[in-house]
Design a protein around this motif. Structure first.
Motif, PDB file in Angstrom:
ATOM      1  N   SER A 177      -5.276   9.812 -18.292  1.00 48.18           N
ATOM      2  CA  SER A 177      -4.804   9.189 -19.524  1.00 48.18           C
ATOM      3  C   SER A 177      -4.661   7.678 -19.347  1.00 48.18           C
ATOM      4  O   SER A 177      -5.159   6.892 -20.142  1.00 48.18           O
ATOM      5  N   ARG A 178      -3.918   7.249 -18.332  1.00 47.68           N
ATOM      6  CA  ARG A 178      -3.947   5.878 -17.831  1.00 47.68           C
ATOM      7  C   ARG A 178      -3.410   4.823 -18.797  1.00 47.68           C
ATOM      8  O   ARG A 178      -4.005   3.766 -18.973  1.00 47.68           O
ATOM      9  N   ALA A 179      -2.283   5.101 -19.380  1.00 45.33           N
ATOM     10  CA  ALA A 179      -1.751   4.167 -20.379  1.00 45.33           C
ATOM     11  C   ALA A 179      -0.856   3.080 -19.792  1.00 45.33           C
ATOM     12  O   ALA A 179      -0.589   2.099 -20.474  1.00 45.33           O
ATOM     13  N   TYR A 180      -0.381   3.198 -18.559  1.00 49.49           N
ATOM     14  CA  TYR A 180       0.465   2.163 -17.960  1.00 49.49           C
ATOM     15  C   TYR A 180      -0.421   0.999 -17.515  1.00 49.49           C
ATOM     16  O   TYR A 180      -0.567   0.714 -16.318  1.00 49.49           O
ATOM     17  N   ALA A 181      -1.015   0.306 -18.460  1.00 50.10           N
ATOM     18  CA  ALA A 181      -1.983  -0.724 -18.120  1.00 50.10           C
ATOM     19  C   ALA A 181      -2.159  -1.675 -19.295  1.00 50.10           C
ATOM     20  O   ALA A 181      -1.748  -1.382 -20.422  1.00 50.10           O
TER      21      ALA A 181
ATOM     22  N   PRO B 236      -2.849  20.395 -11.118  1.00 54.46           N
ATOM     23  CA  PRO B 236      -4.207  19.859 -11.211  1.00 54.46           C
ATOM     24  C   PRO B 236      -4.523  18.968 -10.013  1.00 54.46           C
ATOM     25  O   PRO B 236      -3.636  18.317  -9.457  1.00 54.46           O
ATOM     26  N   PRO B 237      -5.783  18.944  -9.573  1.00 54.13           N
ATOM     27  CA  PRO B 237      -6.158  18.047  -8.476  1.00 54.13           C
ATOM     28  C   PRO B 237      -6.094  16.595  -8.937  1.00 54.13           C
ATOM     29  O   PRO B 237      -6.553  16.252 -10.020  1.00 54.13           O
ATOM     30  N   VAL B 238      -5.503  15.755  -8.123  1.00 51.60           N
ATOM     31  CA  VAL B 238      -5.303  14.344  -8.472  1.00 51.60           C
ATOM     32  C   VAL B 238      -6.019  13.477  -7.454  1.00 51.60           C
ATOM     33  O   VAL B 238      -5.867  13.670  -6.250  1.00 51.60           O
ATOM     34  N   GLN B 239      -6.813  12.529  -7.948  1.00 48.50           N
ATOM     35  CA  GLN B 239      -7.487  11.579  -7.072  1.00 48.50           C
ATOM     36  C   GLN B 239      -6.801  10.217  -7.184  1.00 48.50           C
ATOM     37  O   GLN B 239      -6.648   9.687  -8.280  1.00 48.50           O
ATOM     38  N   PHE B 240      -6.395   9.673  -6.045  1.00 50.83           N
ATOM     39  CA  PHE B 240      -5.709   8.379  -6.024  1.00 50.83           C
ATOM     40  C   PHE B 240      -6.731   7.255  -5.907  1.00 50.83           C
ATOM     41  O   PHE B 240      -7.820   7.452  -5.366  1.00 50.83           O
ATOM     42  N   PRO B 241      -6.388   6.041  -6.378  1.00 50.76           N
ATOM     43  CA  PRO B 241      -5.133   5.711  -7.078  1.00 50.76           C
ATOM     44  C   PRO B 241      -5.153   6.262  -8.494  1.00 50.76           C
ATOM     45  O   PRO B 241      -6.214   6.453  -9.087  1.00 50.76           O
ATOM     46  N   VAL B 242      -3.961   6.509  -9.032  1.00 49.55           N
ATOM     47  CA  VAL B 242      -3.843   7.058 -10.372  1.00 49.55           C
ATOM     48  C   VAL B 242      -2.940   6.155 -11.202  1.00 49.55           C
ATOM     49  O   VAL B 242      -2.008   5.537 -10.680  1.00 49.55           O
ATOM     50  N   ILE B 243      -3.256   6.071 -12.492  1.00 53.17           N
ATOM     51  CA  ILE B 243      -2.451   5.323 -13.454  1.00 53.17           C
ATOM     52  C   ILE B 243      -1.777   6.324 -14.373  1.00 53.17           C
ATOM     53  O   ILE B 243      -2.453   7.144 -15.003  1.00 53.17           O
ATOM     54  N   LEU B 244      -0.467   6.291 -14.450  1.00 54.37           N
ATOM     55  CA  LEU B 244       0.290   7.222 -15.283  1.00 54.37           C
ATOM     56  C   LEU B 244       0.206   6.843 -16.764  1.00 54.37           C
ATOM     57  O   LEU B 244      -0.278   5.771 -17.126  1.00 54.37           O
ATOM     58  N   GLY B 245       0.744   7.722 -17.598  1.00 54.09           N
ATOM     59  CA  GLY B 245       1.025   7.362 -18.982  1.00 54.09           C
ATOM     60  C   GLY B 245       0.063   7.922 -20.002  1.00 54.09           C
ATOM     61  O   GLY B 245      -1.150   7.927 -19.802  1.00 54.09           O
ATOM     62  N   THR B 246       0.628   8.379 -21.131  1.00 56.09           N
ATOM     63  CA  THR B 246      -0.172   8.906 -22.236  1.00 56.09           C
ATOM     64  C   THR B 246       0.057   8.151 -23.542  1.00 56.09           C
ATOM     65  O   THR B 246      -0.867   8.027 -24.339  1.00 56.09           O
ATOM     66  N   ASP B 247       1.270   7.663 -23.783  1.00 59.33           N
ATOM     67  CA  ASP B 247       1.631   7.126 -25.102  1.00 59.33           C
ATOM     68  C   ASP B 247       1.534   5.611 -25.128  1.00 59.33           C
ATOM     69  O   ASP B 247       2.129   4.924 -24.295  1.00 59.33           O
TER      70      ASP B 247
ATOM     71  N   ALA C 129      -2.021  -3.209 -13.969  1.00 62.41           N
ATOM     72  CA  ALA C 129      -1.688  -1.814 -14.272  1.00 62.41           C
ATOM     73  C   ALA C 129      -0.642  -1.333 -13.274  1.00 62.41           C
ATOM     74  O   ALA C 129      -0.416  -1.960 -12.235  1.00 62.41           O
ATOM     75  N   ILE C 130      -0.003  -0.225 -13.615  1.00 62.72           N
ATOM     76  CA  ILE C 130       0.891   0.453 -12.677  1.00 62.72           C
ATOM     77  C   ILE C 130       0.099   1.578 -12.038  1.00 62.72           C
ATOM     78  O   ILE C 130      -0.347   2.507 -12.728  1.00 62.72           O
ATOM     79  N   ARG C 131      -0.112   1.478 -10.738  1.00 60.37           N
ATOM     80  CA  ARG C 131      -0.860   2.522 -10.036  1.00 60.37           C
ATOM     81  C   ARG C 131      -0.007   3.098  -8.906  1.00 60.37           C
ATOM     82  O   ARG C 131       0.926   2.474  -8.413  1.00 60.37           O
ATOM     83  N   GLN C 132      -0.368   4.323  -8.505  1.00 55.39           N
ATOM     84  CA  GLN C 132       0.258   4.918  -7.338  1.00 55.39           C
ATOM     85  C   GLN C 132      -0.839   5.462  -6.443  1.00 55.39           C
ATOM     86  O   GLN C 132      -1.891   5.918  -6.907  1.00 55.39           O
ATOM     87  N   HIS C 133      -0.587   5.430  -5.141  1.00 53.96           N
ATOM     88  CA  HIS C 133      -1.576   5.837  -4.143  1.00 53.96           C
ATOM     89  C   HIS C 133      -1.106   7.077  -3.382  1.00 53.96           C
ATOM     90  O   HIS C 133      -1.792   7.526  -2.450  1.00 53.96           O
ATOM     91  N   GLU C 134       0.024   7.612  -3.785  1.00 53.28           N
ATOM     92  CA  GLU C 134       0.572   8.834  -3.182  1.00 53.28           C
ATOM     93  C   GLU C 134       1.625   9.394  -4.136  1.00 53.28           C
ATOM     94  O   GLU C 134       2.094   8.690  -5.039  1.00 53.28           O
ATOM     95  N   PHE C 135       1.975  10.646  -3.952  1.00 55.50           N
ATOM     96  CA  PHE C 135       3.049  11.239  -4.739  1.00 55.50           C
ATOM     97  C   PHE C 135       4.400  10.791  -4.180  1.00 55.50           C
ATOM     98  O   PHE C 135       4.530  10.508  -2.989  1.00 55.50           O
TER      99      PHE C 135
END
Length: 339
Positions: A110-114, A64-75, A8-14
């Motif tokens: 949403s987490r679609a980059y996976a 919105p509050p974001v908890q890391f790590p996060v996976i981007l993407g909706t489509d 997956a594509i994850r990020q641990h910070e903005f």
């Protein structure tokens, strides 16, 4: 029992595109009311980079509050790999597409980059048989946005930005100006307006003229040479696919009784002027809808609406895809492919 893993594509910070990491992540468990999809392609959209950089374009109290790590993407578009016990409308092996948990997943749910994603069954539709996964993944947010602005809202959720419910307007025999016509939402808006019998004026950079005329634009304005608000008058509807603080300039292009629909309404400050001119300014928040995607699939299958792909990148190169998006002047959609 150890969790099954996926890429997956994850990020641990903005931050910028460099915060996107291609790494291992647990395959999500499928819950009641959900399907789990083996992803074949992922469509990119502006909310992806808004979340990536911490929603800097929103007022602090709206972030919105974001908890890391996060996976981007909706489509996404892919194949059903598992179904919840109570899901009756989909089966393992079904090719499907969806906009996943939007806007409820704005905080990164949403987490679609996976390679795998779980989706509420109510948000899923069968992929149009006439297009491949890449083209199907390019559809959901952009075409649902154009559809909900122009055809049918499809929900009754209140809009915090305006007191009244957004209502699409008649398009047959009307004149419609689409600003930002070559982009994701814009190129679909051009086709919807033409399909519904409107005369379409498309605004984009000069390199996109042939592309937009092929999609049905009757007139074309190269904004790098001519400001559309200086030459256009008496149109019935403006779809401003760019939106933001500059959208008020299109008020002068509209006839009394006309409508201005900014896709991104934040920053608009011309409400008083619009009221004096008798112009309706209205927007809505696009929302996930499997039912509308099923309806949309029919017009994609028969070629009434076509999908333009700007570029594709492997999932591992999501950073490069975001860098492409940042350069702008996108013709259609950017898509990630998942092997």
């Amino acid at each position: 029992m150890p969790a099954r893993m996926m890429k997956a594509i994850r990020q641990h910070e903005f931050g910028g595109p460099d915060v996107l990491r291609y790494e291992d992540a647990p395959i999500p468990d499928v819950k009641a009311g959900e399907v789990r999809v083996r992803v074949h392609a992922v469509g990119l959209n502006p909310p992806d980079w808004y979340l990536r950089d911490g929603y800097k374009m929103l007022p602090p109290e709206w972030r919105p509050p974001v908890q890391f790590p996060v996976i981007l993407g909706t489509d996404m578009s892919g194949v059903v790999e598992a179904v919840g016990d109570d899901v009756k409308d989909f089966s393992v092996g079904d090719a499907v597409y969806a906009m996943v948990r939007f806007p409820s997943g704005l905080a990164g749910d949403s987490r679609a980059y996976a390679e795998y994603v779980t989706v509420p069954a109510s948000e899923v539709a069968r992929k149009p048989a006439g297009i491949d996964h890449v083209h199907a993944a390019a559809v959901p947010m952009s075409l649902l946005t154009a559809w909900q602005f122009m055809i049918a809202l499809g929900h009754d959720e209140p809009n915090p930005l305006q007191p009244s419910r957004h209502e699409p307007v008649p398009l047959k025999d009307r004149i419609v100006l689409v600003n930002g016509a070559a982009g994701g939402v814009g190129h679909f808006a051009v086709q919807i307006a033409r399909w519904k019998g409107a005369r379409v004026i498309a605004t984009a950079s000069g390199k996109n003229e042939a592309f937009l005329r092929d999609l049905g634009a009757d007139e074309f304005i190269d904004y790098t040479r001519t400001n559309p608000e200086d030459v256009v008058r008496h149109v019935d509807l403006v779809i401003d696919a760019v939106g933001g603080p500059t959208t008020g300039r299109f008020l002068r292009t509209l006839k009394r009784g006309g409508a201005l629909f900014p896709i991104f309404p934040l920053g608009f400050s011309g409400a008083e002027e619009a009221a004096k001119l008798g112009i309706t300014v209205s927007a809505t928040q696009v929302r996930s809808s499997g039912a509308q995607l099923a309806e949309i699939a029919r017009v994609l299958d028969d070629g009434t609406i076509r999908v333009a792909i700007d570029s594709t990148f492997p999932l591992a190169d999501a950073r490069k895809a975001h860098e492409r998006a940042a350069k702008g002047h996108i013709q259609g959609k950017i898509v990630l492919t998942v092997e």
